[in-house]
Design a protein around this motif. Sequence first.
Motif, PDB file in Angstrom:
ATOM      1  N   VAL A 182      33.643  -5.075  44.469  1.00 48.56           N
ATOM      2  CA  VAL A 182      33.546  -4.016  43.461  1.00 48.56           C
ATOM      3  C   VAL A 182      33.990  -2.666  44.028  1.00 48.56           C
ATOM      4  CG1 VAL A 182      31.974  -2.837  41.872  1.00 48.56           C
ATOM      5  CG2 VAL A 182      31.660  -5.282  42.385  1.00 48.56           C
ATOM      6  N   HIS A 183      33.759  -2.441  45.321  1.00 50.78           N
ATOM      7  CA  HIS A 183      34.102  -1.142  45.917  1.00 50.78           C
ATOM      8  C   HIS A 183      35.596  -0.875  45.849  1.00 50.78           C
ATOM      9  CE1 HIS A 183      30.030  -0.538  47.356  1.00 50.78           C
ATOM     10  NE2 HIS A 183      30.036  -1.785  47.849  1.00 50.78           N
ATOM     11  N   ALA A 184      36.399  -1.894  46.145  1.00 53.32           N
ATOM     12  CA  ALA A 184      37.851  -1.709  46.096  1.00 53.32           C
ATOM     13  C   ALA A 184      38.307  -1.403  44.677  1.00 53.32           C
ATOM     14  CB  ALA A 184      38.556  -2.965  46.617  1.00 53.32           C
ATOM     15  N   PHE A 185      37.713  -2.103  43.706  1.00 53.82           N
ATOM     16  CA  PHE A 185      38.085  -1.886  42.311  1.00 53.82           C
ATOM     17  C   PHE A 185      37.724  -0.451  41.867  1.00 53.82           C
ATOM     18  CE2 PHE A 185      37.261  -2.396  37.696  1.00 53.82           C
ATOM     19  CZ  PHE A 185      38.533  -2.806  37.317  1.00 53.82           C
ATOM     20  N   GLU A 186      36.536  -0.030  42.238  1.00 51.77           N
ATOM     21  CA  GLU A 186      36.115   1.322  41.859  1.00 51.77           C
ATOM     22  C   GLU A 186      36.950   2.400  42.541  1.00 51.77           C
ATOM     23  OE1 GLU A 186      32.042   1.527  42.786  1.00 51.77           O
ATOM     24  OE2 GLU A 186      31.368   0.393  41.016  1.00 51.77           O
ATOM     25  N   SER A 187      37.293   2.177  43.808  1.00 51.63           N
ATOM     26  CA  SER A 187      38.133   3.177  44.506  1.00 51.63           C
ATOM     27  C   SER A 187      39.500   3.290  43.860  1.00 51.63           C
ATOM     28  CB  SER A 187      38.274   2.802  45.974  1.00 51.63           C
ATOM     29  OG  SER A 187      38.948   1.558  46.097  1.00 51.63           O
ATOM     30  N   ALA A 188      40.064   2.133  43.432  1.00 51.28           N
ATOM     31  CA  ALA A 188      41.363   2.178  42.757  1.00 51.28           C
ATOM     32  C   ALA A 188      41.268   2.906  41.425  1.00 51.28           C
ATOM     33  CB  ALA A 188      41.871   0.754  42.546  1.00 51.28           C
ATOM     34  N   LEU A 189      40.192   2.674  40.692  1.00 51.75           N
ATOM     35  CA  LEU A 189      40.013   3.384  39.427  1.00 51.75           C
ATOM     36  C   LEU A 189      39.851   4.890  39.637  1.00 51.75           C
ATOM     37  CD1 LEU A 189      37.579   0.940  37.585  1.00 51.75           C
ATOM     38  CD2 LEU A 189      39.993   1.319  37.068  1.00 51.75           C
ATOM     39  N   ASP A 190      39.132   5.251  40.701  1.00 56.85           N
ATOM     40  CA  ASP A 190      38.973   6.688  40.997  1.00 56.85           C
ATOM     41  C   ASP A 190      40.311   7.330  41.328  1.00 56.85           C
ATOM     42  OD1 ASP A 190      36.259   6.506  40.584  1.00 56.85           O
ATOM     43  OD2 ASP A 190      35.824   6.081  42.704  1.00 56.85           O
ATOM     44  N   GLN A 191      41.153   6.608  42.069  1.00 54.50           N
ATOM     45  CA  GLN A 191      42.472   7.155  42.388  1.00 54.50           C
ATOM     46  C   GLN A 191      43.308   7.366  41.129  1.00 54.50           C
ATOM     47  OE1 GLN A 191      44.297   4.566  45.228  1.00 54.50           O
ATOM     48  NE2 GLN A 191      42.909   5.170  46.908  1.00 54.50           N
ATOM     49  N   GLU A 192      43.258   6.399  40.209  1.00 56.30           N
ATOM     50  CA  GLU A 192      44.008   6.555  38.965  1.00 56.30           C
ATOM     51  C   GLU A 192      43.492   7.729  38.140  1.00 56.30           C
ATOM     52  OE1 GLU A 192      43.893   2.897  36.896  1.00 56.30           O
ATOM     53  OE2 GLU A 192      45.279   1.863  38.266  1.00 56.30           O
ATOM     54  N   ASP A 193      42.155   7.890  38.100  1.00 52.87           N
ATOM     55  CA  ASP A 193      41.597   9.025  37.365  1.00 52.87           C
ATOM     56  C   ASP A 193      42.041  10.353  37.967  1.00 52.87           C
ATOM     57  OD1 ASP A 193      40.304   7.307  35.647  1.00 52.87           O
ATOM     58  OD2 ASP A 193      38.449   7.268  36.844  1.00 52.87           O
ATOM     59  N   GLU A 194      42.072  10.416  39.308  1.00 56.40           N
ATOM     60  CA  GLU A 194      42.520  11.650  39.962  1.00 56.40           C
ATOM     61  C   GLU A 194      43.972  11.946  39.645  1.00 56.40           C
ATOM     62  OE1 GLU A 194      41.752  11.163  44.051  1.00 56.40           O
ATOM     63  OE2 GLU A 194      39.567  11.436  43.880  1.00 56.40           O
ATOM     64  N   GLU A 195      44.829  10.904  39.634  1.00 56.47           N
ATOM     65  CA  GLU A 195      46.233  11.114  39.301  1.00 56.47           C
ATOM     66  C   GLU A 195      46.390  11.623  37.871  1.00 56.47           C
ATOM     67  OE1 GLU A 195      48.143   7.448  40.050  1.00 56.47           O
ATOM     68  OE2 GLU A 195      48.056   7.634  42.255  1.00 56.47           O
ATOM     69  N   GLU A 196      45.619  11.039  36.924  1.00 55.54           N
ATOM     70  CA  GLU A 196      45.692  11.502  35.537  1.00 55.54           C
ATOM     71  C   GLU A 196      45.226  12.953  35.409  1.00 55.54           C
ATOM     72  OE1 GLU A 196      43.423   8.793  33.285  1.00 55.54           O
ATOM     73  OE2 GLU A 196      44.903   7.153  33.384  1.00 55.54           O
ATOM     74  N   ASP A 197      44.154  13.303  36.136  1.00 53.66           N
ATOM     75  CA  ASP A 197      43.668  14.689  36.079  1.00 53.66           C
ATOM     76  C   ASP A 197      44.718  15.660  36.603  1.00 53.66           C
ATOM     77  OD1 ASP A 197      41.261  13.836  35.035  1.00 53.66           O
ATOM     78  OD2 ASP A 197      40.300  13.665  37.010  1.00 53.66           O
ATOM     79  N   GLU A 198      45.389  15.253  37.677  1.00 55.18           N
ATOM     80  CA  GLU A 198      46.438  16.123  38.226  1.00 55.18           C
ATOM     81  C   GLU A 198      47.584  16.299  37.239  1.00 55.18           C
ATOM     82  OE1 GLU A 198      47.596  14.423  41.878  1.00 55.18           O
ATOM     83  OE2 GLU A 198      45.791  15.052  42.973  1.00 55.18           O
ATOM     84  N   GLU A 199      47.981  15.208  36.553  1.00 56.86           N
ATOM     85  CA  GLU A 199      49.061  15.313  35.573  1.00 56.86           C
ATOM     86  C   GLU A 199      48.678  16.229  34.416  1.00 56.86           C
ATOM     87  OE1 GLU A 199      49.961  11.374  34.420  1.00 56.86           O
ATOM     88  OE2 GLU A 199      50.991  10.847  36.296  1.00 56.86           O
ATOM     89  N   THR A 200      47.452  16.074  33.912  1.00 54.12           N
ATOM     90  CA  THR A 200      47.014  16.937  32.809  1.00 54.12           C
ATOM     91  C   THR A 200      46.946  18.396  33.230  1.00 54.12           C
ATOM     92  OG1 THR A 200      44.719  16.406  33.432  1.00 54.12           O
ATOM     93  CG2 THR A 200      45.725  15.111  31.649  1.00 54.12           C
TER      94      THR A 200
END
Length: 305
Positions: A182-200
């Motif tokens: 689960v940790h790897a999955f959550e870390s990947a989701l956090d990275q995607e959220d950070e990328e989306e925040d940066e784009e916005t």
Amino acid sequence: MQHDDVIWSIINTSFCSFKVKATTHHFCRNEYNLTGLCNRSACPLANSQYATIREENGICYLYMKTIERAAFPNRLWEKVKLSKNYEKALQQIDTHLIYWSPWIIHKCKQRFTKITQYLIRMRRLVLRRRRKLVSISRKQEVRENRREKKALIAARLDTAIEKELLERLKKGTYGDIYNFPVHAFESALDQEDEEEDEETASSKAEGEEEDEDEDEDEEEEEAEVEYVADEDFEESDLSDFEDMDKYNPDGLDKSGSSSSSSSDDDDGTKTTRRKRQLRKKRAHIEIEYEEETEQASTSKQTIKS
């Protein structure tokens, strides 16, 4: 008893392990030799009274040999530490070799000066920066390059596999699986959220910059337009414009020629534009005319009579 002449005759004629024969000179490899030459006066074996200067770990020592200690080989040489100051060291040599031959005193001082000079040179070379050459084996270099390439390929494969597994977990291809990390999955989701925040955030910043540019353009356009009241125009200015119309109503000079017709047309168009602008801004003036009819009738009667 030690006989110096007998020892030198044997060394000079038969054999000596310290002697080195050259084309010009015979050299001596004995560490106690004062000059480095193989001769009668400089030989440390054939002289019962002898002195020399030696350097050990950057410190100079005076070694002296006398005939009284010839029977004791372990106490044959007397060792005296010389001062680091050059003048004091020369005074020490003079005091310890006060009754010795002047040739030995002179050679000891000469050897001491040479040793101090090369010690100074050694210190300067140590302080100076020098390049250090390091040998590299070709086989080891090739081996390390291969390992780096393999590590890069493995890292790319791991990242590709991780991305593919995360995409499948998002889509739900595996169904109800609960034993994945689960940790790897959550870390990947956090990275995607950070990328989306940066784009916005970047898109918002660009939009704000565009709005600021538009506001600046509107402010500049508003600053260009100015409103003027009728009171700003004085009567003298209006009279000047009327006089110009009287003297030149058509905007052309009466004394014009055919050669200046093109330039006059351009001036006429410019003056007409100016007139239109001035007429718009000109104040309305009402003029009243008074006519005297009685005087005109009296003049007609006199003519008839």
